[in-house]
Design a protein around this motif. Structure first.
Motif, PDB file in Angstrom:
ATOM      1  N   VAL A  34     -11.798   7.755 -26.407  1.00 15.98           N
ATOM      2  CA  VAL A  34     -10.639   7.097 -25.776  1.00 15.98           C
ATOM      3  C   VAL A  34     -10.456   5.720 -26.408  1.00 15.98           C
ATOM      4  N   ILE A  35     -11.569   4.993 -26.500  1.00 16.50           N
ATOM      5  CA  ILE A  35     -11.491   3.638 -27.064  1.00 16.50           C
ATOM      6  C   ILE A  35     -11.000   3.701 -28.509  1.00 16.50           C
ATOM      7  N   GLU A  36     -11.558   4.641 -29.254  1.00 14.05           N
ATOM      8  CA  GLU A  36     -11.167   4.785 -30.661  1.00 14.05           C
ATOM      9  C   GLU A  36      -9.662   5.053 -30.790  1.00 14.05           C
ATOM     10  N   ARG A  37      -9.167   5.986 -29.957  1.00 18.89           N
ATOM     11  CA  ARG A  37      -7.734   6.329 -30.027  1.00 18.89           C
ATOM     12  C   ARG A  37      -6.861   5.146 -29.616  1.00 18.89           C
ATOM     13  N   LEU A  38      -7.315   4.421 -28.585  1.00 19.75           N
ATOM     14  CA  LEU A  38      -6.507   3.279 -28.131  1.00 19.75           C
ATOM     15  C   LEU A  38      -6.514   2.164 -29.176  1.00 19.75           C
ATOM     16  N   ILE A  39      -7.656   1.981 -29.838  1.00 19.80           N
ATOM     17  CA  ILE A  39      -7.706   0.969 -30.910  1.00 19.80           C
ATOM     18  C   ILE A  39      -6.747   1.381 -32.032  1.00 19.80           C
ATOM     19  N   ALA A  40      -6.780   2.670 -32.362  1.00 23.83           N
ATOM     20  CA  ALA A  40      -5.894   3.151 -33.431  1.00 23.83           C
ATOM     21  C   ALA A  40      -4.425   2.934 -33.058  1.00 23.83           C
ATOM     22  N   ALA A  41      -4.145   2.984 -31.753  1.00 24.48           N
ATOM     23  CA  ALA A  41      -2.756   2.802 -31.312  1.00 24.48           C
ATOM     24  C   ALA A  41      -2.372   1.328 -31.194  1.00 24.48           C
ATOM     25  N   GLY A  42      -3.371   0.424 -31.191  1.00 24.03           N
ATOM     26  CA  GLY A  42      -3.008  -0.994 -31.148  1.00 24.03           C
ATOM     27  C   GLY A  42      -3.770  -1.849 -30.152  1.00 24.03           C
ATOM     28  N   LEU A  43      -4.753  -1.271 -29.452  1.00 24.36           N
ATOM     29  CA  LEU A  43      -5.535  -2.073 -28.500  1.00 24.36           C
ATOM     30  C   LEU A  43      -6.334  -3.141 -29.251  1.00 24.36           C
ATOM     31  N   ASP A  44      -6.256  -4.400 -28.773  1.00 20.86           N
ATOM     32  CA  ASP A  44      -6.958  -5.487 -29.451  1.00 20.86           C
ATOM     33  C   ASP A  44      -8.230  -5.919 -28.739  1.00 20.86           C
ATOM     34  N   SER A  45      -8.232  -5.835 -27.431  1.00 22.89           N
ATOM     35  CA  SER A  45      -9.417  -6.269 -26.682  1.00 22.89           C
ATOM     36  C   SER A  45      -9.310  -5.731 -25.265  1.00 22.89           C
ATOM     37  N   ILE A  46     -10.444  -5.751 -24.561  1.00 18.06           N
ATOM     38  CA  ILE A  46     -10.490  -5.171 -23.210  1.00 18.06           C
ATOM     39  C   ILE A  46     -10.793  -6.269 -22.190  1.00 18.06           C
ATOM     40  N   PRO A  47      -9.983  -6.368 -21.146  1.00 14.81           N
ATOM     41  CA  PRO A  47     -10.280  -7.350 -20.095  1.00 14.81           C
ATOM     42  C   PRO A  47     -11.409  -6.843 -19.190  1.00 14.81           C
TER      43      PRO A  47
END
Ligand code: SF4
Lengths: 403, 299
Positions: free
Chosen positions: A158-171
């Motif tokens: 999930v994290i990998e896919r979200l990073i690939a989509a543009g996630l920069d950091s997690i609150p």
């Protein structure tokens, strides 16, 4: 150990253990706790710089199946007050954020069963396509877990896919108190156990993301459990070094199922100072002026905080529970300077970006907080019809879009 | 506390009960290092009051409203708000408040009101005070040091008119000017010995330019240090809110004024009722004690 000996150990750069932390928390005078925390703050940030970020706290949906009993924000599936923001609405919020010098969205929301992972991926991609340098500080660990469970995809993927989509950091939201006894009583064990919360952060750090960590105190936990929470964060930080900052705030009881009273301002300053002392491997501590008000928020700078958090353009969650403080960039800067510090804008990695934006160019003043949606707006975004829904109500809604 | 040696000298002074010089006070007021200031003020407040913090439940009532509606049984002082246009109107309001207050203290008006009423009635401030006192007024609610040209004269008149337990306030003077005002009050206290309390935070709030937390706690601490001969340093619960009022207790304040007498929270969620006042005092490490409008503890 006596308080004085522990204080000397802290002043000498020593690390406190559980017993010492509890002794300080219970028995050290408030000024002494502040003094110790301030000394650590000065050691880590010798230039008297206090940072803040201009961003916008957007809650993309208030529909949530978790039903934490301390939360006044969520609406159950099927509620007529439930909403999901449309991509266009989010773009407008980004435009407004950029207009006041912001460079990031803090994007969090309820655990909505009708938003598959593709919705998040498409949202992130479309944000990045339109605003390539804009940052997405999004999805706290329980939301990542929710997406993992809903889509039956392991957390690392999930994290990998979200990073690939543009996630920069997690609150670091949703941590509350990282002790399962407390989580069960708050009805938030199901959304993430303590281990699960910490594991999402470990995975995120391994994947190269930086994250923050939080603590919401003042519900049912004991002093020992607050310290246990800090110790668990300290351990993960020793392992990964991935936390940029720690933020603590008091439970806001209004309109919640749990009810009760809010912990006091002195409790907050003592808790903040203790966190600074225990979390010796965290560089940054934010002041929670949103829950404590501008005055105690500013006083936090004497009790270990080195960051004033976010110039809030929008806030929905603690406001739903009774806190309604608002400060724009000018007020944040005035408060920092009045306390004898030098204000600097930062990004989510806590890198200094520059001086206050209003000293560089004209920006509109914001004297009240925006909300996720104007009252009475129950529109359903068109693009939702592209995503399969799970709940009956969402299926009906989506089927009728465009009719 | 990066100025250890000077701090130790100041700590020795306050621990011995000696006053700080105007120079020391102005230096303390000019540093952003608030914790040493708070520690010094805390030593003075503990010498005077130990761990006790008093609070006063007040019923606020506009002079032209029905006092019977506004004065709750739990109130320990009835405070008249607003300014009647005439001296007779003021006397009538005091009599009405007194009738409802019974044994409880009645306060009201400001020094400027007293002067205005005197001008309007073509009489002296002394006579206005005399009439209000005879009608049952126990205290002039606001005596703003920054708006009174000759504080000695005002204290003299108050004493002559049998006003005991004088409470001094500050209207809106900026933080930098407050130290001199408090030092002046301390000096007058050695002559008059009638000042029971000093409320050092401004009563006139500017919503567009609020005071800061640093400003507020420094003001409270400096007041405590500059006027060790004035028994109480007050903070206004209703005006300043629980969070700041509570933190002020750790910076030298020992009395919480203007707590609502209502059991619900009519003034909003952050203006809490009795239990919250007591909880806040305890959470700051002190013992709450209720007092009446004449500064006597309620058993
Ligand atoms: S705190 Fe978050 S997860 Fe819990 S009910 Fe509220 S929105 Fe849902």
């Amino acid at each position: 150990m006596m308080i004085n000996e522990i204080a000397q150990k802290v002043m000498g750069g020593g690390r406190v253990d559980r017993a010492e932390a509890i002794e300080l928390y219970r028995h050290a005078p408030t000024h002494l706790l502040g003094h110790l925390a301030d000394a650590i703050r000065a050691r880590k940030h010798p230039g008297r710089i206090v940072t803040y970020i201009i961003d916008r706290n957007v809650n993309y949906t208030n529909v949530c199946v978790a039903r934490c009993n301390f939360c006044a924000f969520y609406r159950p599936v099927g509620s007529s007050e439930g909403y999901v923001l449309g991509f266009e609405e989010i773009f407008t919020k980004i435009d407004e954020t950029i207009a006041v010098g912001g460079n990031q969205l803090l994007l969090q929301g309820g655990h909505n069963p009708d938003l598959p992972i593709a919705w998040y991926e498409d949202l992130f991609r479309s944000v990045k396509a339109r605003y390539p340098t804009f940052k997405l500080h999004a999805l706290s660990p329980p939301e990542v877990l929710h997406i993992s469970r809903l889509n039956e995809i392991p957390v690392p993927q999930v994290i990998e896919r979200l990073i690939a989509a543009g996630l920069d950091s997690i609150p670091g939201g949703g941590a509350e108190i990282l002790v399962d006894r407390v989580r069960k009583l708050l009805n938030c064990y199901g959304k993430a156990s303590s281990d699960e919360w910490l594991d999402v952060m470990r995975h995120a750090h391994v994947a190269g993301l930086r994250t923050t960590a939080t603590m919401m105190y003042g519900t049912v936990e004991t002093d020992e459990e607050r310290i246990e929470h800090l110790m668990r964060l300290r351990e993960v930080q020793d392992e990964t070094g991935g936390f940029t900052a720690f933020i603590t705030w008091s439970y806001q009881p209004e309109h919640t199922e749990r009810g009760g009273t809010e912990a006091t301002g002195v409790d907050y300053l003592r808790t903040l100072a203790l966190a600074r002392i225990v979390l010796d491997n965290f560089d940054n501590l934010q002041a929670s002026w949103v829950t404590q008000g501008g005055k105690v928020g500013q006083l936090s700078l004497a009790y270990g905080a080195n960051d004033m958090g976010s110039v809030m353009i929008e806030e929905n969650v603690v406001r739903a529970a009774g806190a309604s403080y608002c400060m724009d960039e000018l007020e944040i800067v005035v408060n920092i300077e009045d306390a004898g510090f030098i204000p600097k804008r930062r990004n989510m990695h806590y890198e200094v970006l520059g001086d206050p934006i209003f000293r560089e160019r004209d920006v509109p003043r914001m004297l009240s907080l925006a909300t996720a949606r104007a009252g009475g707006d129950s529109s359903v975004p068109e693009e939702l019809q592209n995503y399969p829904a799970r709940s009956r109500r969402a299926k009906q809604q989506r089927a009728s879009i465009g009719d | 506390m990066n100025t250890a040696a000077p701090f130790d000298r100041l700590m020795d002074l306050v621990s011995a009960g000696d006053p700080l010089s105007a120079g020391d006070l102005s230096q303390l007021a000019s540093t952003p290092d608030i914790l040493p200031l708070g520690m010094l003020a805390d030593v003075v407040r503990r010498r005077l009051h130990g761990t006790q913090v008093t609070y006063l439940r007040v019923a606020l009532c506009a002079f032209d409203k029905l006092f019977t509606d506004a004065v709750l049984p739990a109130a320990r002082e009835v405070r008249i708000t607003g300014t009647p246009g005439t001296l007779d109107g003021a006397v009538t309001a005091v009599e009405a408040a007194r009738a409802v207050a019974g044994e409880r203290a009645v306060s009201g008006f400001s020094w400027m009101d007293v002067e205005k009423l005197a001008g309007q009635a073509g009489t002296s401030a002394a006579l206005v005070l005399e009439r209000l006192r005879s009608a049952g007024l126990d205290a002039v609610a606001e005596l703003p040091m920054d708006r009174i040209d000759n504080l000695a004269e005002v204290l003299d008149r108050l004493v002559a008119a049998r006003f005991q337990h004088v409470r001094l306030t500050i209207d809106k003077s900026p933080a930098a000017a407050r130290t001199a005002l408090v030092l002046h009050a301390a000096e007058l206290q050695t002559r008059f010995a009638c000042i029971q309390a000093l409320s050092p935070l401004p009563t006139a709030l500017n919503a567009m330019r609020p005071t800061t937390g640093y400003d507020d706690v420094k003001t409270v601490a400096i007041a405590r240090l500059a006027a060790p001969n004035i028994p109480s340093i007050q903070v206004d619960w209703l005006r300043y809110g629980p969070k700041l009022a509570q933190v002020a207790l750790t910076f030298g304040a020992d009395d919480v004024d203007n707590v609502t007498a209502a059991d619900d929270a009519p003034d909003g969620t952050r203006r809490a009722p009795l239990e919250d006042v007591r909880r806040n005092i305890k959470a700051a490490g002190f013992e709450p004690a209720e007092r009446d409008g004449r500064f006597a503890l309620i058993a």
